[in-house]
Design a protein around this motif. Structure first.
Motif, PDB file in Angstrom:
ATOM      1  N   HIS A  19     -10.236   7.963   0.578  1.00  0.00           N
ATOM      2  CA  HIS A  19      -8.872   7.865   0.068  1.00  0.00           C
ATOM      3  C   HIS A  19      -8.138   9.095   0.575  1.00  0.00           C
ATOM      4  CE1 HIS A  19      -5.690   8.762  -2.887  1.00  0.00           C
ATOM      5  NE2 HIS A  19      -5.485   7.462  -2.800  1.00  0.00           N
ATOM      6  N   CYS A  20      -7.036   8.884   1.264  1.00  0.00           N
ATOM      7  CA  CYS A  20      -6.277   9.974   1.869  1.00  0.00           C
ATOM      8  C   CYS A  20      -5.050  10.275   1.020  1.00  0.00           C
ATOM      9  CB  CYS A  20      -5.841   9.593   3.273  1.00  0.00           C
ATOM     10  SG  CYS A  20      -7.199   9.055   4.314  1.00  0.00           S
ATOM     11  N   SER A  21      -4.925  11.517   0.627  1.00  0.00           N
ATOM     12  CA  SER A  21      -3.783  11.957  -0.160  1.00  0.00           C
ATOM     13  C   SER A  21      -3.282  13.265   0.436  1.00  0.00           C
ATOM     14  CB  SER A  21      -4.198  12.154  -1.620  1.00  0.00           C
ATOM     15  OG  SER A  21      -3.121  12.604  -2.393  1.00  0.00           O
ATOM     16  N   GLY A  22      -2.173  13.191   1.160  1.00  0.00           N
ATOM     17  CA  GLY A  22      -1.686  14.374   1.850  1.00  0.00           C
ATOM     18  C   GLY A  22      -2.670  14.787   2.929  1.00  0.00           C
ATOM     19  N   PRO A  55      -2.877  -6.530  -9.269  1.00  0.00           N
ATOM     20  CA  PRO A  55      -2.108  -7.280  -8.267  1.00  0.00           C
ATOM     21  C   PRO A  55      -0.602  -7.247  -8.503  1.00  0.00           C
ATOM     22  CG  PRO A  55      -4.025  -8.533  -8.917  1.00  0.00           C
ATOM     23  CD  PRO A  55      -3.972  -7.330  -9.816  1.00  0.00           C
ATOM     24  N   LYS A  56      -0.168  -7.262  -9.747  1.00  0.00           N
ATOM     25  CA  LYS A  56       1.273  -7.272 -10.038  1.00  0.00           C
ATOM     26  C   LYS A  56       1.944  -5.936  -9.703  1.00  0.00           C
ATOM     27  CE  LYS A  56       0.675  -5.991 -14.861  1.00  0.00           C
ATOM     28  NZ  LYS A  56       0.789  -6.395 -16.233  1.00  0.00           N
ATOM     29  N   GLU A  57       1.163  -4.878  -9.481  1.00  0.00           N
ATOM     30  CA  GLU A  57       1.704  -3.565  -9.137  1.00  0.00           C
ATOM     31  C   GLU A  57       1.932  -3.393  -7.636  1.00  0.00           C
ATOM     32  OE1 GLU A  57      -0.200  -0.577 -12.420  1.00  0.00           O
ATOM     33  OE2 GLU A  57      -1.534  -1.215 -10.795  1.00  0.00           O
ATOM     34  N   ILE A  58       1.355  -4.264  -6.818  1.00  0.00           N
ATOM     35  CA  ILE A  58       1.378  -4.100  -5.362  1.00  0.00           C
ATOM     36  C   ILE A  58       2.643  -4.699  -4.768  1.00  0.00           C
ATOM     37  CG2 ILE A  58       0.207  -4.672  -3.204  1.00  0.00           C
ATOM     38  CD1 ILE A  58      -2.414  -4.683  -4.843  1.00  0.00           C
ATOM     39  N   LYS A  59       3.340  -3.885  -3.996  1.00  0.00           N
ATOM     40  CA  LYS A  59       4.570  -4.321  -3.328  1.00  0.00           C
ATOM     41  C   LYS A  59       4.308  -4.688  -1.880  1.00  0.00           C
ATOM     42  CE  LYS A  59       9.090  -2.613  -1.922  1.00  0.00           C
ATOM     43  NZ  LYS A  59       9.974  -1.452  -1.916  1.00  0.00           N
ATOM     44  N   ASP A  60       3.494  -3.865  -1.188  1.00  0.00           N
ATOM     45  CA  ASP A  60       3.308  -4.063   0.241  1.00  0.00           C
ATOM     46  C   ASP A  60       1.948  -3.531   0.679  1.00  0.00           C
ATOM     47  OD1 ASP A  60       4.112  -4.969   2.695  1.00  0.00           O
ATOM     48  OD2 ASP A  60       5.727  -3.516   2.959  1.00  0.00           O
ATOM     49  N   ILE A  61       1.454  -4.084   1.791  1.00  0.00           N
ATOM     50  CA  ILE A  61       0.208  -3.624   2.404  1.00  0.00           C
ATOM     51  C   ILE A  61       0.524  -3.366   3.875  1.00  0.00           C
ATOM     52  CG2 ILE A  61      -2.207  -4.146   2.865  1.00  0.00           C
ATOM     53  CD1 ILE A  61      -1.812  -6.426   0.690  1.00  0.00           C
ATOM     54  N   LEU A  62       0.297  -2.145   4.319  1.00  0.00           N
ATOM     55  CA  LEU A  62       0.624  -1.764   5.688  1.00  0.00           C
ATOM     56  C   LEU A  62      -0.610  -1.238   6.407  1.00  0.00           C
ATOM     57  CD1 LEU A  62       3.858   0.244   4.814  1.00  0.00           C
ATOM     58  CD2 LEU A  62       3.735  -2.132   5.572  1.00  0.00           C
ATOM     59  N   PHE A  63      -0.566  -1.274   7.729  1.00  0.00           N
ATOM     60  CA  PHE A  63      -1.615  -0.697   8.555  1.00  0.00           C
ATOM     61  C   PHE A  63      -1.122   0.613   9.147  1.00  0.00           C
ATOM     62  CE2 PHE A  63      -3.150  -5.223   9.732  1.00  0.00           C
ATOM     63  CZ  PHE A  63      -3.884  -5.291   8.573  1.00  0.00           C
ATOM     64  N   TYR A  64      -2.040   1.521   9.391  1.00  0.00           N
ATOM     65  CA  TYR A  64      -1.729   2.718  10.175  1.00  0.00           C
ATOM     66  C   TYR A  64      -2.973   3.080  10.980  1.00  0.00           C
ATOM     67  CZ  TYR A  64      -4.271   5.664   6.807  1.00  0.00           C
ATOM     68  OH  TYR A  64      -5.239   6.228   6.012  1.00  0.00           O
ATOM     69  N   ASN A  65      -2.769   3.842  12.047  1.00  0.00           N
ATOM     70  CA  ASN A  65      -3.878   4.254  12.906  1.00  0.00           C
ATOM     71  C   ASN A  65      -4.300   5.671  12.565  1.00  0.00           C
ATOM     72  OD1 ASN A  65      -3.857   1.821  14.209  1.00  0.00           O
ATOM     73  ND2 ASN A  65      -2.621   2.545  15.911  1.00  0.00           N
ATOM     74  N   ILE A  66      -5.585   5.889  12.571  1.00  0.00           N
ATOM     75  CA  ILE A  66      -6.144   7.214  12.342  1.00  0.00           C
ATOM     76  C   ILE A  66      -6.184   7.921  13.700  1.00  0.00           C
ATOM     77  CG2 ILE A  66      -8.187   8.459  11.565  1.00  0.00           C
ATOM     78  CD1 ILE A  66      -8.764   5.868   9.863  1.00  0.00           C
ATOM     79  N   LEU A  67      -5.714   9.143  13.749  1.00  0.00           N
ATOM     80  CA  LEU A  67      -5.630   9.909  15.000  1.00  0.00           C
ATOM     81  C   LEU A  67      -4.830   9.157  16.062  1.00  0.00           C
ATOM     82  CD1 LEU A  67      -9.289  11.266  15.235  1.00  0.00           C
ATOM     83  CD2 LEU A  67      -7.288  12.436  14.332  1.00  0.00           C
ATOM     84  N   LYS A  68      -3.832   8.408  15.638  1.00  0.00           N
ATOM     85  CA  LYS A  68      -2.877   7.688  16.502  1.00  0.00           C
ATOM     86  C   LYS A  68      -3.435   6.461  17.211  1.00  0.00           C
ATOM     87  CE  LYS A  68       0.399  10.824  16.032  1.00  0.00           C
ATOM     88  NZ  LYS A  68       1.277  10.698  14.938  1.00  0.00           N
ATOM     89  N   PHE A  69      -4.787   6.269  17.274  1.00  0.00           N
ATOM     90  CA  PHE A  69      -5.285   5.137  18.040  1.00  0.00           C
ATOM     91  C   PHE A  69      -6.464   4.395  17.397  1.00  0.00           C
ATOM     92  CE2 PHE A  69      -7.463   8.904  19.500  1.00  0.00           C
ATOM     93  CZ  PHE A  69      -8.787   8.508  19.577  1.00  0.00           C
ATOM     94  N   ILE A  70      -7.015   4.882  16.306  1.00  0.00           N
ATOM     95  CA  ILE A  70      -8.144   4.207  15.657  1.00  0.00           C
ATOM     96  C   ILE A  70      -7.598   3.296  14.553  1.00  0.00           C
ATOM     97  CG2 ILE A  70     -10.308   4.495  14.403  1.00  0.00           C
ATOM     98  CD1 ILE A  70     -10.473   7.321  15.672  1.00  0.00           C
ATOM     99  N   GLY A  81       6.609   2.817  -5.943  1.00  0.00           N
ATOM    100  CA  GLY A  81       6.698   3.712  -4.791  1.00  0.00           C
ATOM    101  C   GLY A  81       5.477   4.564  -4.510  1.00  0.00           C
ATOM    102  N   ARG A  82       4.424   4.428  -5.292  1.00  0.00           N
ATOM    103  CA  ARG A  82       3.205   5.194  -5.001  1.00  0.00           C
ATOM    104  C   ARG A  82       2.528   4.627  -3.760  1.00  0.00           C
ATOM    105  NH1 ARG A  82      -0.407   4.604  -9.882  1.00  0.00           N
ATOM    106  NH2 ARG A  82       0.592   2.577  -9.926  1.00  0.00           N
ATOM    107  N   GLN A  83       1.868   5.513  -3.021  1.00  0.00           N
ATOM    108  CA  GLN A  83       1.214   5.134  -1.773  1.00  0.00           C
ATOM    109  C   GLN A  83      -0.269   5.484  -1.871  1.00  0.00           C
ATOM    110  OE1 GLN A  83       2.484   7.489   1.578  1.00  0.00           O
ATOM    111  NE2 GLN A  83       1.987   5.859   3.011  1.00  0.00           N
TER     112      GLN A  83
END
Length: 102
Positions: A19-22, A55-70, A81-83
């Motif tokens: 879990h990544c936080s900051g 489930p009722k708390e979730i607004k969106d699910i997004l992808f991101y890359n680790i180290l820009k390419f993984i 608004g929590r992430q």
């Protein structure tokens, strides 16, 4: 490691994750049940306590890359608004499971 399941709750999927936080990362287990998403920390609980998302708390699910390419990053955004960022393998499958709950 053991989690307390609620009445009629069944584990659908579970994996080791970070879990990544900051700038900090907490090693733990990401668990999807038929009722919630649960994160169980494997480290000192004072660093990051366990948490759950309904489930009722979730607004969106997004992808991101680790180290820009993984392609292993999964970002769960709540209505308030929590992430919550996780590093997982097979993020497409995780996204499908989470989206099917909402």
């Amino acid at each position: 490691m053991k989690i307390e399941l609620k009445a009629n709750e069944v584990v659908v999927r579970a994996t080791d994750t970070f879990h990544c936080s900051g700038s900090s990362e907490t090693k733990g287990k990401l668990i999807i049940t038929n009722q919630r998403i649960y994160f169980k920390s494997l480290e000192n609980e004072q660093a990051l306590p366990d948490f759950e998302l309904l489930p009722k708390e979730i607004k969106d699910i997004l992808f991101y890359n680790i180290l820009k390419f993984i392609p292993r990053g999964l970002d769960v955004i709540t209505i308030d608004g929590r992430q919550f960022r996780f590093k997982v393998k097979n993020r497409n499958e995780w996204c499908r499971h989470i989206a099917s709950m909402c």
